[in-house]
Design a protein around this motif. Structure first.
Motif, PDB file in Angstrom:
ATOM      1  N   PHE A   1       0.834  -1.196   0.000  1.00 40.51           N
ATOM      2  CA  PHE A   1       0.000   0.000   0.000  1.00 40.51           C
ATOM      3  C   PHE A   1       0.873   1.252   0.000  1.00 40.51           C
ATOM      4  O   PHE A   1       0.632   2.193  -0.766  1.00 40.51           O
ATOM      5  CB  PHE A   1      -0.929  -0.008   1.210  1.00 40.51           C
ATOM      6  CG  PHE A   1      -1.736   1.240   1.348  1.00 40.51           C
ATOM      7  CD1 PHE A   1      -2.845   1.451   0.543  1.00 40.51           C
ATOM      8  CD2 PHE A   1      -1.390   2.209   2.273  1.00 40.51           C
ATOM      9  CE1 PHE A   1      -3.585   2.613   0.666  1.00 40.51           C
ATOM     10  CE2 PHE A   1      -2.123   3.374   2.396  1.00 40.51           C
ATOM     11  CZ  PHE A   1      -3.232   3.569   1.592  1.00 40.51           C
ATOM     12  N   LEU A   2       1.889   1.264   0.843  1.00 42.90           N
ATOM     13  CA  LEU A   2       2.787   2.415   0.910  1.00 42.90           C
ATOM     14  C   LEU A   2       3.613   2.570  -0.367  1.00 42.90           C
ATOM     15  O   LEU A   2       3.903   3.682  -0.797  1.00 42.90           O
ATOM     16  CB  LEU A   2       3.707   2.292   2.118  1.00 42.90           C
ATOM     17  CG  LEU A   2       3.028   2.352   3.486  1.00 42.90           C
ATOM     18  CD1 LEU A   2       4.032   2.052   4.590  1.00 42.90           C
ATOM     19  CD2 LEU A   2       2.361   3.690   3.701  1.00 42.90           C
ATOM     20  N   LEU A   3       3.988   1.470  -0.979  1.00 45.51           N
ATOM     21  CA  LEU A   3       4.819   1.493  -2.169  1.00 45.51           C
ATOM     22  C   LEU A   3       4.033   1.795  -3.446  1.00 45.51           C
ATOM     23  O   LEU A   3       4.621   2.237  -4.437  1.00 45.51           O
ATOM     24  CB  LEU A   3       5.538   0.145  -2.312  1.00 45.51           C
ATOM     25  CG  LEU A   3       6.529  -0.025  -3.441  1.00 45.51           C
ATOM     26  CD1 LEU A   3       7.691   0.950  -3.280  1.00 45.51           C
ATOM     27  CD2 LEU A   3       7.028  -1.442  -3.492  1.00 45.51           C
ATOM     28  N   SER A   4       2.735   1.589  -3.426  1.00 44.43           N
ATOM     29  CA  SER A   4       1.935   1.677  -4.654  1.00 44.43           C
ATOM     30  C   SER A   4       2.027   3.039  -5.339  1.00 44.43           C
ATOM     31  O   SER A   4       1.994   3.111  -6.561  1.00 44.43           O
ATOM     32  CB  SER A   4       0.477   1.339  -4.364  1.00 44.43           C
ATOM     33  OG  SER A   4      -0.077   2.287  -3.484  1.00 44.43           O
ATOM     34  N   GLY A   5       2.173   4.103  -4.597  1.00 41.47           N
ATOM     35  CA  GLY A   5       2.286   5.422  -5.199  1.00 41.47           C
ATOM     36  C   GLY A   5       3.645   5.703  -5.822  1.00 41.47           C
ATOM     37  O   GLY A   5       3.785   6.612  -6.644  1.00 41.47           O
ATOM     38  N   ARG A   6       4.636   4.935  -5.443  1.00 41.71           N
ATOM     39  CA  ARG A   6       6.001   5.139  -5.944  1.00 41.71           C
ATOM     40  C   ARG A   6       6.533   3.898  -6.654  1.00 41.71           C
ATOM     41  O   ARG A   6       7.733   3.671  -6.714  1.00 41.71           O
ATOM     42  CB  ARG A   6       6.930   5.494  -4.771  1.00 41.71           C
ATOM     43  CG  ARG A   6       6.480   6.645  -3.915  1.00 41.71           C
ATOM     44  CD  ARG A   6       6.665   7.958  -4.544  1.00 41.71           C
ATOM     45  NE  ARG A   6       8.086   8.209  -4.721  1.00 41.71           N
ATOM     46  CZ  ARG A   6       8.568   9.161  -5.477  1.00 41.71           C
ATOM     47  NH1 ARG A   6       7.763   9.940  -6.126  1.00 41.71           N
ATOM     48  NH2 ARG A   6       9.858   9.327  -5.615  1.00 41.71           N
ATOM     49  N   ARG A   7       5.648   3.092  -7.215  1.00 39.31           N
ATOM     50  CA  ARG A   7       6.084   1.836  -7.833  1.00 39.31           C
ATOM     51  C   ARG A   7       6.948   2.049  -9.057  1.00 39.31           C
ATOM     52  O   ARG A   7       7.710   1.168  -9.434  1.00 39.31           O
ATOM     53  CB  ARG A   7       4.887   0.962  -8.174  1.00 39.31           C
ATOM     54  CG  ARG A   7       3.918   1.573  -9.138  1.00 39.31           C
ATOM     55  CD  ARG A   7       2.674   0.714  -9.234  1.00 39.31           C
ATOM     56  NE  ARG A   7       1.623   1.458  -9.891  1.00 39.31           N
ATOM     57  CZ  ARG A   7       0.903   1.000 -10.876  1.00 39.31           C
ATOM     58  NH1 ARG A   7       1.094  -0.218 -11.318  1.00 39.31           N
ATOM     59  NH2 ARG A   7      -0.033   1.744 -11.422  1.00 39.31           N
TER      60      ARG A   7
END
Length: 147
Positions: free
Chosen positions: A70-76
């Motif tokens: 969830f935290l990584l999804s914006g910076r994938r």
């Protein structure tokens, strides 16, 4: 695919079911946040959902990959290799969660609660969607970018 299916970084937009699965898999973390927010009734909430503390800690451990995804999804787009590994990590976590639920239902000597059955069915549906959705699999493929 339609060009509207891609975000500003040229990557496929994540489907709504992806977010639903993350919430379902990180449910212990969500409960943990709710317990922290409700100071006076926090221990009652934990005792209601997790009468055995062992189940709570295993839920926290198995809920860690979805919380990190969830935290990584914006910076994938910044960490594509980690993002790709997240697919397999969450898949493994979903298999373990489903297996532990099945084992718990099978070994239960008390009456089985409806909540346990519903959660097992939801986990089975999430696992089936995770395995069968081509769109979701394409979202984790770093080579699938809008040209």
């Amino acid at each position: 695919m339609n060009p509207d299916d891609y975000n500003d970084h040229g990557m496929l937009r994540l489907p709504l079911w992806f977010w639903t699965i993350l919430i379902l898999q990180a449910r212990t973390w969500i409960l943990f946040v709710m317990v922290g927010a409700s100071r006076q009734q926090g221990s009652d909430l934990l005792a209601l959902f997790y009468p055995e503390s062992q189940n709570f800690w295993s839920g926290m451990l198995l809920g860690l990959p979805p919380a990190l995804l969830f935290l990584l999804s914006g910076r994938r787009h910044v960490w594509p290799r980690i993002w790709q590994a997240g697919y397999w990590l969450l898949l493994a976590g979903m298999f373990v969660t489903f297996a532990l639920q099945g084992l718990g239902l099978w070994q239960s000597t008390d009456t089985i609660s409806g909540v346990d059955i519903v959660l097992a069915l939801l986990d089975a549906a999430a696992l089936a969607y995770w395995l069968m959705s081509r769109r979701l699999r394409a979202c984790f493929d770093a080579t699938r970018r809008l040209a």
